[in-house]
Design a protein around this motif. Structure first.
Motif, mmCIF file in Angstrom:
data_model
loop_
_atom_site.group_PDB
_atom_site.id
_atom_site.type_symbol
_atom_site.label_atom_id
_atom_site.label_comp_id
_atom_site.label_asym_id
_atom_site.label_seq_id
_atom_site.Cartn_x
_atom_site.Cartn_y
_atom_site.Cartn_z
ATOM 1 N N UNK A 73 0.962 -1.125 0.113
ATOM 2 C CA UNK A 73 0.079 -0.163 0.031
ATOM 3 C C UNK A 73 0.948 1.168 -0.057
ATOM 4 N N UNK A 74 0.734 2.170 -1.142
ATOM 5 C CA UNK A 74 1.574 3.277 -1.124
ATOM 6 C C UNK A 74 0.983 4.529 -0.698
ATOM 7 N N UNK A 75 -0.412 4.287 0.060
ATOM 8 C CA UNK A 75 -1.002 5.419 0.565
ATOM 9 C C UNK A 75 -0.892 5.438 2.109
ATOM 10 N N UNK A 76 -0.061 4.746 2.742
ATOM 11 C CA UNK A 76 -0.072 4.687 4.338
ATOM 12 C C UNK A 76 0.757 5.767 4.687
ATOM 13 N N UNK A 77 0.721 6.546 5.713
ATOM 14 C CA UNK A 77 1.293 7.547 6.214
ATOM 15 C C UNK A 77 2.741 7.231 6.681
ATOM 16 N N UNK A 78 2.615 5.870 7.016
ATOM 17 C CA UNK A 78 4.009 5.521 7.758
ATOM 18 C C UNK A 78 4.991 4.719 6.803
ATOM 19 N N UNK A 79 4.795 4.999 5.398
ATOM 20 C CA UNK A 79 5.778 4.231 4.452
ATOM 21 C C UNK A 79 7.009 4.873 4.593
ATOM 22 N N UNK A 80 7.506 5.879 4.868
ATOM 23 C CA UNK A 80 8.754 6.457 5.109
ATOM 24 C C UNK A 80 9.361 5.872 6.413
ATOM 25 N N UNK A 81 8.785 5.725 7.553
ATOM 26 C CA UNK A 81 9.565 5.059 8.736
ATOM 27 C C UNK A 81 9.588 3.523 8.291
ATOM 28 N N UNK A 82 8.520 3.008 7.791
ATOM 29 C CA UNK A 82 8.766 1.651 7.581
ATOM 30 C C UNK A 82 9.883 1.212 6.696
ATOM 31 N N UNK A 83 9.883 1.810 5.603
ATOM 32 C CA UNK A 83 11.062 1.543 4.610
ATOM 33 C C UNK A 83 12.178 1.935 5.112
ATOM 34 N N UNK A 84 12.573 2.831 5.754
ATOM 35 C CA UNK A 84 13.761 3.238 6.484
ATOM 36 C C UNK A 84 14.120 2.044 7.275
ATOM 37 N N UNK A 92 17.283 -8.668 1.046
ATOM 38 C CA UNK A 92 17.757 -9.148 -0.546
ATOM 39 C C UNK A 92 16.975 -8.013 -1.466
ATOM 40 N N UNK A 93 15.609 -7.887 -1.400
ATOM 41 C CA UNK A 93 15.117 -7.038 -2.288
ATOM 42 C C UNK A 93 14.088 -6.294 -1.554
ATOM 43 N N UNK A 94 13.569 -5.097 -1.966
ATOM 44 C CA UNK A 94 12.433 -4.444 -1.319
ATOM 45 C C UNK A 94 11.757 -3.552 -2.460
ATOM 46 N N UNK A 95 10.600 -3.517 -2.423
ATOM 47 C CA UNK A 95 9.836 -2.822 -3.385
ATOM 48 C C UNK A 95 8.641 -2.311 -2.838
ATOM 49 N N UNK A 96 7.952 -1.273 -3.437
ATOM 50 C CA UNK A 96 6.532 -0.765 -3.016
ATOM 51 C C UNK A 96 5.515 -0.853 -4.219
ATOM 52 N N UNK A 105 5.209 8.191 -3.626
ATOM 53 C CA UNK A 105 5.429 9.232 -2.107
ATOM 54 C C UNK A 105 6.604 8.708 -1.230
ATOM 55 N N UNK A 106 6.958 7.326 -1.618
ATOM 56 C CA UNK A 106 8.198 7.080 -0.668
ATOM 57 C C UNK A 106 9.473 7.812 -0.534
ATOM 58 N N UNK A 107 9.651 8.444 -1.642
ATOM 59 C CA UNK A 107 10.951 9.020 -1.921
ATOM 60 C C UNK A 107 10.993 10.095 -1.171
ATOM 61 N N UNK A 108 10.188 11.017 -1.284
ATOM 62 C CA UNK A 108 9.940 11.987 -0.328
ATOM 63 C C UNK A 108 9.920 11.934 1.175
ATOM 64 N N UNK A 123 14.895 0.833 -3.293
ATOM 65 C CA UNK A 123 13.490 0.381 -3.265
ATOM 66 C C UNK A 123 12.958 0.399 -4.835
ATOM 67 N N UNK A 124 12.604 -0.829 -5.116
ATOM 68 C CA UNK A 124 11.933 -0.845 -6.469
ATOM 69 C C UNK A 124 10.528 -0.444 -6.530
ATOM 70 N N UNK A 125 10.295 0.448 -7.467
ATOM 71 C CA UNK A 125 9.016 0.916 -7.848
ATOM 72 C C UNK A 125 8.799 1.123 -9.394
ATOM 73 N N UNK A 126 8.003 0.764 -9.982
ATOM 74 C CA UNK A 126 7.107 -0.321 -9.835
ATOM 75 C C UNK A 126 7.618 -1.748 -9.441
ATOM 76 N N UNK A 127 6.945 -2.483 -9.014
ATOM 77 C CA UNK A 127 7.014 -3.797 -8.809
ATOM 78 C C UNK A 127 6.319 -4.911 -9.540
ATOM 79 N N UNK A 128 7.103 -6.288 -10.028
ATOM 80 C CA UNK A 128 6.164 -7.036 -10.756
ATOM 81 C C UNK A 128 6.496 -6.945 -12.442
ATOM 82 N N UNK A 129 6.138 -8.137 -12.932
ATOM 83 C CA UNK A 129 6.647 -8.148 -14.507
ATOM 84 C C UNK A 129 5.235 -7.245 -15.029
ATOM 85 N N UNK A 130 5.857 -6.554 -16.189
ATOM 86 C CA UNK A 130 4.689 -5.623 -16.955
ATOM 87 C C UNK A 130 3.943 -6.394 -17.614
#
Length: 160
Positions: A73-84, A92-96, A105-108, A123-130
């Motif tokens: 979920x990229x709309x959650x207000x805690x994404x910055x703290x969680x990703x940090x 090994x790998x992380x994506x949103x 919004x994770x970048x800012x 942090x990979x974004x987008x994630x998954x095969x196209x």
């Protein structure tokens, strides 16, 4: 399966329809699956009995070099703290998840927390095969296929 023989772990952060399918299919693909939901009021129901584990904080997920982490979920207000915190665990790998046409919004959020550009780039974004995924199950399948391709050094990858 003995964790020492198969250390692969998939951590889905935030309870969501995509996380539900990631956990269910992840177990079938050999991952030890963990759902991290820091807000118990957001659970979509009881933790699912697919061999996965439910925890309310990242420390309990024991993120390490054998762990693939997906924020569902990229709309959650805690994404910055969680990703940090995720990045500090050296997964090994992380994506949103999110629309590749817009900066996530994770970048800012990470910059505001003082996280350096090198770590933000992990942090990979987008994630998954196209594959044009729209529904939660399609998104989860695309993510898992991409993780398997990446893990196996195959060209499936995450390029759009």
């Amino acid at each position: 399966m003995d964790p020492k023989q198969n250390p692969r772990r998939l951590v889905a952060v935030f309870s969501s329809p995509v996380a539900e399918v990631l956990l269910r299919f992840g177990v079938e693909l050999g991952f030890r699956s963990v759902l991290v939901e820091p807000d118990p009021t957001r659970l979509l129901g009881p933790p699912r009995p697919h061999g996965d584990t439910f925890v309310s904080d990242l420390a309990a997920a024991r993120i390490d070099e054998h762990t693939d982490v997906v924020l569902t979920d990229h709309h959650r207000p805690e994404i910055g703290a969680v990703l940090k915190e995720v990045l500090a665990g050296r997964p090994r790998w992380v994506g949103i998840v999110g629309n590749p046409k817009h900066e996530g919004p994770h970048v800012a959020a990470l910059k505001e927390l003082g996280v350096g550009d090198e770590d933000i780039a992990r942090v990979h974004r987008p994630v998954g095969l196209n594959i044009g995924s729209r529904a939660p199950a399609e998104i989860a399948v695309a993510i898992l296929a991409g993780l398997l391709a990446d893990r196996n050094d195959r060209p499936g990858g995450f390029e759009f």
